[in-house]
Write a protein that holds these residues in place. Structure first.
Motif, mmCIF file in Angstrom:
data_model
loop_
_atom_site.group_PDB
_atom_site.id
_atom_site.type_symbol
_atom_site.label_atom_id
_atom_site.label_comp_id
_atom_site.label_asym_id
_atom_site.label_seq_id
_atom_site.Cartn_x
_atom_site.Cartn_y
_atom_site.Cartn_z
ATOM 1 N N ALA A 137 1.297 -16.406 14.846
ATOM 2 C CA ALA A 137 -0.045 -16.685 15.139
ATOM 3 C C ALA A 137 -0.325 -18.121 15.534
ATOM 4 C CB ALA A 137 -0.992 -16.211 13.835
ATOM 5 N N ARG A 138 -1.262 -18.308 16.341
ATOM 6 C CA ARG A 138 -1.465 -19.541 16.813
ATOM 7 C C ARG A 138 -2.121 -20.325 15.695
ATOM 8 N NH1 ARG A 138 -6.883 -19.731 18.256
ATOM 9 N NH2 ARG A 138 -7.959 -17.666 18.718
ATOM 10 N N PRO A 139 -1.862 -21.843 15.744
ATOM 11 C CA PRO A 139 -2.638 -22.441 14.730
ATOM 12 C C PRO A 139 -4.078 -22.184 14.107
ATOM 13 C CG PRO A 139 -1.396 -24.021 16.193
ATOM 14 C CD PRO A 139 -1.304 -22.807 16.840
ATOM 15 N N GLY A 140 -4.152 -21.991 13.240
ATOM 16 C CA GLY A 140 -5.634 -21.715 12.659
ATOM 17 C C GLY A 140 -5.978 -20.235 12.589
ATOM 18 N N ALA A 141 -4.962 -19.344 13.184
ATOM 19 C CA ALA A 141 -5.354 -17.776 13.289
ATOM 20 C C ALA A 141 -4.543 -17.320 11.972
ATOM 21 C CB ALA A 141 -4.556 -17.383 14.456
ATOM 22 N N ARG A 142 -5.225 -16.006 11.774
ATOM 23 C CA ARG A 142 -4.658 -15.615 10.565
ATOM 24 C C ARG A 142 -4.246 -13.934 10.659
ATOM 25 N NH1 ARG A 142 -7.727 -17.539 4.978
ATOM 26 N NH2 ARG A 142 -5.605 -17.374 4.190
ATOM 27 N N VAL A 143 -3.288 -13.335 10.079
ATOM 28 C CA VAL A 143 -2.968 -12.033 9.978
ATOM 29 C C VAL A 143 -3.293 -11.557 8.718
ATOM 30 C CG1 VAL A 143 -1.035 -10.297 10.349
ATOM 31 C CG2 VAL A 143 -1.248 -12.381 11.823
ATOM 32 N N TRP A 144 -3.992 -10.579 8.703
ATOM 33 C CA TRP A 144 -4.358 -10.031 7.254
ATOM 34 C C TRP A 144 -3.865 -8.425 7.464
ATOM 35 C CZ3 TRP A 144 -7.204 -12.595 3.799
ATOM 36 C CH2 TRP A 144 -7.944 -13.694 4.338
ATOM 37 N N LEU A 145 -3.236 -7.985 6.147
ATOM 38 C CA LEU A 145 -2.551 -6.803 5.752
ATOM 39 C C LEU A 145 -3.355 -6.048 4.813
ATOM 40 C CD1 LEU A 145 1.228 -7.940 5.380
ATOM 41 C CD2 LEU A 145 -0.136 -7.498 7.664
ATOM 42 N N LYS A 146 -3.899 -4.714 5.503
ATOM 43 C CA LYS A 146 -4.536 -4.005 4.434
ATOM 44 C C LYS A 146 -3.389 -2.943 4.017
ATOM 45 C CE LYS A 146 -8.121 -2.249 2.270
ATOM 46 N NZ LYS A 146 -8.146 -2.751 0.812
ATOM 47 N N MET A 147 -3.003 -3.034 2.626
ATOM 48 C CA MET A 147 -1.780 -2.310 2.185
ATOM 49 C C MET A 147 -1.943 -1.223 1.749
ATOM 50 S SD MET A 147 0.607 -4.902 2.712
ATOM 51 C CE MET A 147 2.061 -4.291 1.813
ATOM 52 N N GLU A 148 -2.003 -0.093 2.673
ATOM 53 C CA GLU A 148 -2.460 1.262 2.356
ATOM 54 C C GLU A 148 -1.028 2.039 2.147
ATOM 55 O OE1 GLU A 148 -5.419 2.796 2.347
ATOM 56 O OE2 GLU A 148 -5.886 1.097 2.242
ATOM 57 N N ALA A 149 0.152 1.206 2.134
ATOM 58 C CA ALA A 149 1.171 2.024 1.736
ATOM 59 C C ALA A 149 1.487 1.737 0.274
ATOM 60 C CB ALA A 149 2.559 0.821 2.323
ATOM 61 N N LEU A 150 0.625 1.223 -0.587
ATOM 62 C CA LEU A 150 0.483 1.132 -2.072
ATOM 63 C C LEU A 150 -0.297 2.306 -2.562
ATOM 64 C CD1 LEU A 150 0.362 -2.621 -2.363
ATOM 65 C CD2 LEU A 150 2.522 -1.162 -2.440
ATOM 66 N N GLN A 151 -1.009 3.232 -1.547
ATOM 67 C CA GLN A 151 -1.780 4.237 -2.276
ATOM 68 C C GLN A 151 -0.818 4.946 -3.287
ATOM 69 O OE1 GLN A 151 -4.941 4.697 -2.544
ATOM 70 N NE2 GLN A 151 -5.755 3.492 -0.823
ATOM 71 N N PRO A 152 -1.376 5.860 -4.214
ATOM 72 C CA PRO A 152 -0.636 6.648 -5.059
ATOM 73 C C PRO A 152 0.438 7.371 -4.443
ATOM 74 C CG PRO A 152 -2.602 6.377 -6.146
ATOM 75 C CD PRO A 152 -2.702 5.608 -4.756
ATOM 76 N N SER A 153 -0.098 8.049 -3.500
ATOM 77 C CA SER A 153 0.804 9.416 -2.479
ATOM 78 C C SER A 153 1.656 8.282 -1.430
ATOM 79 C CB SER A 153 -0.173 10.200 -2.042
ATOM 80 O OG SER A 153 -0.816 9.635 -0.758
ATOM 81 N N GLY A 154 1.605 7.166 -1.209
ATOM 82 C CA GLY A 154 2.311 6.579 -0.375
ATOM 83 C C GLY A 154 1.738 6.247 1.072
ATOM 84 N N SER A 155 0.541 6.529 1.276
ATOM 85 C CA SER A 155 0.128 6.131 2.502
ATOM 86 C C SER A 155 -1.275 6.238 2.476
ATOM 87 C CB SER A 155 0.495 7.346 3.523
ATOM 88 O OG SER A 155 -0.221 8.382 3.711
ATOM 89 N N PHE A 156 -1.897 5.704 3.563
ATOM 90 C CA PHE A 156 -3.495 5.841 3.498
ATOM 91 C C PHE A 156 -3.942 7.413 3.410
ATOM 92 C CE2 PHE A 156 -2.383 7.343 7.765
ATOM 93 C CZ PHE A 156 -3.449 7.987 8.371
ATOM 94 N N LYS A 157 -3.256 8.261 3.847
ATOM 95 C CA LYS A 157 -3.767 9.766 3.906
ATOM 96 C C LYS A 157 -4.481 10.001 2.785
ATOM 97 C CE LYS A 157 -1.724 11.465 7.849
ATOM 98 N NZ LYS A 157 -2.459 12.114 8.946
ATOM 99 N N LEU A 158 -4.479 9.454 1.489
ATOM 100 C CA LEU A 158 -4.773 9.850 0.360
ATOM 101 C C LEU A 158 -6.450 9.656 0.251
ATOM 102 C CD1 LEU A 158 -4.660 10.963 -2.655
ATOM 103 C CD2 LEU A 158 -3.965 8.659 -3.400
ATOM 104 N N ARG A 159 -6.686 8.637 1.147
ATOM 105 C CA ARG A 159 -8.204 8.454 1.097
ATOM 106 C C ARG A 159 -9.003 9.570 1.841
ATOM 107 N NH1 ARG A 159 -9.907 2.971 0.748
ATOM 108 N NH2 ARG A 159 -8.287 1.509 0.849
ATOM 109 N N GLY A 160 -8.554 9.905 3.111
ATOM 110 C CA GLY A 160 -9.411 10.890 3.526
ATOM 111 C C GLY A 160 -9.110 12.385 2.901
#
Length: 306
Positions: free
Chosen positions: A17-40
């Motif tokens: 990332a360029r200076p001052g920029a940020r990369v954010w990770l939404k860690m849906e891999a940590l859902q109890p079933s293993g993926s974001f699918k559990l939400r929906g």
């Protein structure tokens, strides 16, 4: 309180990332079933249970089936998951571990899906893997959590299969009033029905899935996901299987979390030094997860694809 958990939102220094920029990770891999699918899927199962459903029926040997099985167990409802013969022994084992009845039928998802519909009873609820407004409503919650954490992304990166995650994320962005935030929708070569459809101006059905990223293996994206590109800034992007797998292994070293090549597709774009994300200051990457990949399998694929 839903069946999913509020997942961590991590500011990562592992991505260029360029200076001052940020990369954010939404860690849906940590859902109890293993993926974001559990939400929906969890949300849909709760709605169906409240309406009187006595059994959950799903047709997926992957993350959607695992989410349905987990939700059914938590809700005290029996769950039938119909899978094609191509479903791995590991996936079948994970489904059984959640207490689901696993029925193998047909050579493809289409055949398994048809069978699942054929056995539906009056008190059964069918849960689709990606094409259902209840799913999109549930998936949208991850963007609510990003906003609650005080982060406003100026770009979102996610993987596209059938379009359920894309549909949910765009719904969440709109709910926050972030209508102009662009979404980079990433697929792998051979599972790129979304990119091909947007290029053709109509929904394209792939003759077959020619990618190891089987979680992206919808031969035709949902009509809703296809239509979103007309009303929201969505840019399709396609990476190779080798780049997706390499991104999984790199991410495992960087963040000590194992994800599937489908998720690796989105990570691959984020890892690119000179990619289209370089122009943005607050990039949100949806780490969608995936429960069926193992470290040994990722390493074997990496050796094969080099």
């Amino acid at each position: 309180m839903g069946l999913h958990i509020v997942t961590p939102l991590l500011a990562s220094t592992a991505f260029p990332a360029r200076p001052g920029a940020r990369v954010w990770l939404k860690m849906e891999a940590l859902q109890p079933s293993g993926s974001f699918k559990l939400r929906g899927i969890g949300h849909a199962c709760e709605v169906h249970a409240a309406r009187g459903a006595r059994r959950i029926v799903a047709s997926s040997g992957g993350n959607a089936g695992l989410a349905a099985a987990y939700a059914g167990r938590r809700l005290g409802l029996p769950t039938l998951v119909v899978v094609p013969e191509t479903t791995s022994a590991r996936a079948r084992s994970l489904l059984a571990r959640e207490g689901a009845e696993v029925r193998v039928h047909g050579l493809s998802f289409q055949e398994a899906n048809a069978h699942a519909h054929g056995v539906l009873g009056a008190q059964d609820a069918f849960v689709h893997p990606f094409d259902d407004p209840l799913l999109w409503e549930g998936h949208a919650g991850m963007i609510d959590e990003v906003a609650q954490a005080g982060v406003r992304p100026d770009a979102v990166v996610l993987a596209v299969g059938g379009g359920g995650l894309l549909s949910g994320v765009v719904a969440g962005l709109r709910r926050q009033g972030w209508n102009a935030v662009p979404v980079f929708a990433v697929e792998t070569v051979g599972a790129d029905s979304y990119a091909q459809s947007l290029a053709a101006g109509e929904r394209i059905e792939l003759p077959a899935i020619a990618s190891i990223a089987t979680s992206l293996g919808a031969r035709k994206v949902s009509e809703h996901a296809f239509g979103l590109a007309r009303t929201h800034p969505v840019t399709p992007f396609v990476v190779g299987d080798g780049e997706a797998v390499a991104a999984c292994l790199r991410f495992m070293d960087d963040h000590r979390v194992v994800v599937e090549p489908a998720c690796g597709a989105a990570l691959a774009l984020a890892y690119r030094q000179d990619g289209p994300l370089a122009a943005f200051s607050n990039v949100l990457v949806i780490v969608c997860g995936g429960a069926t990949a193992t470290v040994a399998q990722l390493q074997a694929w990496d050796a094969q694809l080099r």
